[in-house]
Enzyme design. Structure first.
Site, PDB file in Angstrom:
ATOM      1  N   HIS A   1      -0.566   6.973  16.039  1.00 22.79           N
ATOM      2  CA  HIS A   1      -1.346   5.870  15.479  1.00 22.79           C
ATOM      3  C   HIS A   1      -1.249   4.593  16.326  1.00 22.79           C
ATOM      4  CE1 HIS A   1      -3.245   3.274  12.519  1.00 22.79           C
ATOM      5  NE2 HIS A   1      -2.170   2.501  12.523  1.00 22.79           N
TER       6      HIS A   1
ATOM      7  N   ASN B   1      -6.987  -5.165  10.427  1.00 19.45           N
ATOM      8  CA  ASN B   1      -7.616  -3.985  11.028  1.00 19.45           C
ATOM      9  C   ASN B   1      -8.000  -4.195  12.490  1.00 19.45           C
ATOM     10  OD1 ASN B   1      -7.512  -2.225   8.798  1.00 19.45           O
ATOM     11  ND2 ASN B   1      -9.197  -3.348   7.847  1.00 19.45           N
TER      12      ASN B   1
ATOM     13  N   ARG C   1      -7.816 -10.071   4.642  1.00 20.28           N
ATOM     14  CA  ARG C   1      -6.883  -9.004   4.982  1.00 20.28           C
ATOM     15  C   ARG C   1      -7.488  -8.042   6.005  1.00 20.28           C
ATOM     16  NH1 ARG C   1      -2.870  -6.220   0.615  1.00 20.28           N
ATOM     17  NH2 ARG C   1      -2.046  -4.546   1.883  1.00 20.28           N
TER      18      ARG C   1
ATOM     19  N   GLU D   1      -7.230  -6.974  -0.708  1.00 14.45           N
ATOM     20  CA  GLU D   1      -8.057  -6.593   0.430  1.00 14.45           C
ATOM     21  C   GLU D   1      -9.535  -6.897   0.238  1.00 14.45           C
ATOM     22  OE1 GLU D   1      -7.508  -2.544   1.592  1.00 14.45           O
ATOM     23  OE2 GLU D   1      -7.465  -3.080   3.689  1.00 14.45           O
TER      24      GLU D   1
ATOM     25  N   HIS E   1      -8.281  -1.324  14.756  1.00 12.62           N
ATOM     26  CA  HIS E   1      -8.189  -0.126  13.917  1.00 12.62           C
ATOM     27  C   HIS E   1      -9.507   0.620  13.743  1.00 12.62           C
ATOM     28  CE1 HIS E   1      -4.150  -1.491  13.204  1.00 12.62           C
ATOM     29  NE2 HIS E   1      -3.897  -0.492  12.386  1.00 12.62           N
TER      30      HIS E   1
ATOM     31  N   HIS F   1      -9.042   4.224  14.657  1.00 19.32           N
ATOM     32  CA  HIS F   1      -9.213   5.342  13.716  1.00 19.32           C
ATOM     33  C   HIS F   1     -10.188   6.375  14.265  1.00 19.32           C
ATOM     34  CE1 HIS F   1      -7.847   2.829   9.979  1.00 19.32           C
ATOM     35  NE2 HIS F   1      -6.833   3.425  10.562  1.00 19.32           N
TER      36      HIS F   1
ATOM     37  N   GLU G   1       1.753  -2.709  16.912  1.00 19.39           N
ATOM     38  CA  GLU G   1       1.455  -3.498  15.707  1.00 19.39           C
ATOM     39  C   GLU G   1       2.112  -4.878  15.773  1.00 19.39           C
ATOM     40  OE1 GLU G   1      -0.559  -2.612  13.065  1.00 19.39           O
ATOM     41  OE2 GLU G   1      -0.845  -0.471  13.395  1.00 19.39           O
TER      42      GLU G   1
ATOM     43  N   LYS H   1       2.263 -10.801   8.636  1.00 12.65           N
ATOM     44  CA  LYS H   1       1.534  -9.927   7.725  1.00 12.65           C
ATOM     45  C   LYS H   1       1.588 -10.485   6.297  1.00 12.65           C
ATOM     46  CE  LYS H   1       0.483  -5.310   6.207  1.00 12.65           C
ATOM     47  NZ  LYS H   1       0.710  -3.867   6.264  1.00 12.65           N
TER      48      LYS H   1
ATOM     49  N   LYS I   1       0.839  -1.199   0.000  1.00 15.15           N
ATOM     50  CA  LYS I   1       0.000   0.000   0.000  1.00 15.15           C
ATOM     51  C   LYS I   1       0.870   1.243   0.000  1.00 15.15           C
ATOM     52  CE  LYS I   1      -4.121  -1.637   2.400  1.00 15.15           C
ATOM     53  NZ  LYS I   1      -4.983  -1.381   3.580  1.00 15.15           N
TER      54      LYS I   1
END
Lengths: 379, 379
Positions: free
Chosen positions: A277, A255, A251, A247, A258, A262, A196, A237, A154
């Site tokens: 983050h 998240n 995948r 995705e 997340h 977010h 993470e 990952k 990404k």
């Protein structure tokens, strides 16, 4: 290679990301900045390098990198952007693209991203679009970038209308993750990346979470366990990404933490002084476990164990730990509803049946989330 | 669909572009603007449409398109850019991207390019990068765009350092080429597009060139032969592109006439008042045949026949036909040397052994080109 600490001069670990037709290696170890020239001379012969970096990383490490490239006879140019999320903009993209074109780099040449996630996302996007695709090498310099951005392909920039809304999938040809540059990170930034790392254990690798509970101290101190933890994270990952490159399905497990995370970041207007983050993800993962426990899906002791480990790593796990004005439930709910994982009004969440047993719940009741948040904010 | 001329109400021709995993159809026929709503409702159910167009096309045809979409109940928004090559810029890209995001279009929605090559390249690039890839529908409104841009997946913008230097490969989901909108083109623009039609015959389809010599008049007049010529051109390009999607080898044949052509365009600073792209390609193709004849590769009568056909179509075939100041040989040679098909100082040209017998010549002597150009400019 004079700067390698002899005590760490073991060969780097290698993680193979086995995407069909575009497989690449991630090399992980101490001293890779100094070894970059000799490695790249073998791996990408004839490629000139357009190095994209930020002012902070350039001041700390760029001289060593360019010395290594010079010693290997690799031609290179450098384009520097200001540090921080605001560089993920059309303006800086155009600046980087123009610098690459000014250097007359061609398709067979490579863009080298030397920095954290912002530099990786920006440089990777530039590599994707200059001449409709140049080669791309990543040298991530933060723990977050080493375990997250180095796998998945990404790339992108932000829009005033939201983060990461403009970009491309563009796989690197090679990733060099120098574990010794992480010593220059402030402890808070290292811990944020570690959130993470923990995530990969929580998704589907319970034995990795056990190992992290045992090895947290040497990982933070820079022992050989650090490279091991990074390699294990990249492998985890990669397994998810290979199964679902674009995705479409599984995948989404990445998240975990997340959706709540977010929403919390948006509620503090992405102000890094209040929350970065990884810290938001830490709170979000703890919340995903507590919410799953509340629904009777996850044993309460697993939620407690997750929270204890994140706390021990110096990470926040509760909304009340976010400095500044209290966050309103309505603001969080609005953020959750806007999240791109919402489909036709139903909420998709990553929930869990326990440590290492996460799953995609496609039909979560918004009212239950709302109640849960009310309790979290009251407690 | 009230605007369809009953005399042309035959079903559209269909060309299948059979890219592995991303196959799509090109529908070619009169009246497709009016039929777009019903076709898209079947082909892309549930997709909302972000229409990208330019002011000229919008004034001529947009009302009919939106009426057709409204009748089919397809939600849409429109973003308009100024006509002309200058819209292939970072500035207009950001404008289009922002409009798409403002309309809250998602990955499953589509960007619809409604215009010529500029609109197609710009809108396609926006579709490639918004949310890392949206669906994409092309409705090309020039002959050049119908026979060239609708196959190949190339999208992009220009840089101050050169044309098409920034972009992405992004295949459409569907192409609708309405042959009746070509009636609104000025004759010079239609002829310029026709140069690319002729090119497909010259590359490797001698019988198509024979047919064009026979059917040129009804193609220009808008008879059913027009759709046939466009379909044959799309098929010819698709065959080359499928064999070589990322332009590693055989796709270079599509550059027949383009190395000379690009150099001529650069020499007149891409001033469309002096020369448009198809006209430059026409001169370039005639030159490629004359140069090949001079080298003893191509029968002289084939070069003469190519020139006669292009002339009959209203196209220039000689440098002396370019209006304005005479073009200097040195300027053309500099442009040829800068062309992206130059590798390590040697010149790669598309040469020919006769009509329909083009080939990639990777090692052409620059001195021979220089002599040839001196003769061309003297004659």
């Amino acid at each position: 290679m004079s700067d390698i600490d002899p005590g760490q001069a073991r060969p780097p670990r290698r993680v193979r990301v086995d995407l069909p037709g575009r497989a690449y290696d991630i090399l992980i170890g101490a001293g890779l900045v100094d070894a970059a020239g000799s490695i790249l001379a073998e791996r990408l012969p004839d490629a000139r390098l357009a190095i994209v970096t930020d002012e902070t990383v350039a001041a700390l490490h760029l001289d060593r990198l360019t010395a290594s490239l010079d010693a290997a006879g690799i031609a290179h140019a450098v384009v520097t952007v200001p540090p921080g999320e605001t560089s993920k903009s059309f303006r800086q993209l155009e600046h980087v693209v123009d610098a690459i074109l000014a250097g007359r780099f061609e398709r067979g040449d490579a863009v080298l991203a030397f920095g954290g996630g912002v530099v990786g996302d920006l440089a990777g996007f530039a590599a994707a679009i200059v001449r409709r695709g140049m080669r791309f090498v990543q040298m991530p310099t933060t723990l977050l970038a080493q375990v997250d951005s180095s796998v998945g392909g990404k790339t992108g920039i932000n829009s005033p209308r939201g983060k990461n809304l403009v970009g491309a999938f563009h796989q690197p040809d090679l990733v060099l993750a120098d574990t010794s540059v992480l010593d220059t990170l402030v402890p808070r930034e290292f811990a944020a990346g570690y959130a993470e790392v923990v995530k990969y254990g929580l998704i589907d690798r319970p034995e990795f979470f056990d190992w992290l509970e045992w090895k947290r101290a040497p990982i933070f101190a820079g022992g050989p366990e650090r490279a091991e933890a990074i390699a294990a994270s990249c492998e985890a990952k990669a397994a998810v990404v290979i199964a679902d490159e674009r995705e479409a399905g599984e995948r989404a497990l990445l998240n975990l933490g997340h959706t709540f995370g977010h929403a919390i970041e948006a509620a503090v207007a992405f102000d890094p002084a209040r929350l970065v983050h990884g810290e938001a993800v830490s709170i979000g993962m703890a919340q995903a476990h507590r919410f799953s426990a509340r629904l009777g899906l996850c044993p309460g002791q697993d939620a407690t164990r997750v929270e204890a480990h994140l706390k021990a790593a110096g990470l926040p796990t509760r909304l009340s730990e976010v400095p500044g004005a209290a966050i309103a439930r309505e603001v969080l709910m609005a953020g959750i509803a806007q999240d791109k994982k919402v489909k036709r009004g139903r909420l998709t969440f990553i929930l869990t049946r326990g440590i290492g047993r996460s799953f995609i719940a496609a039909d979560v009741d918004a009212a239950q989330i709302d109640e849960f948040l009310a309790e979290e904010l009251a407690g």
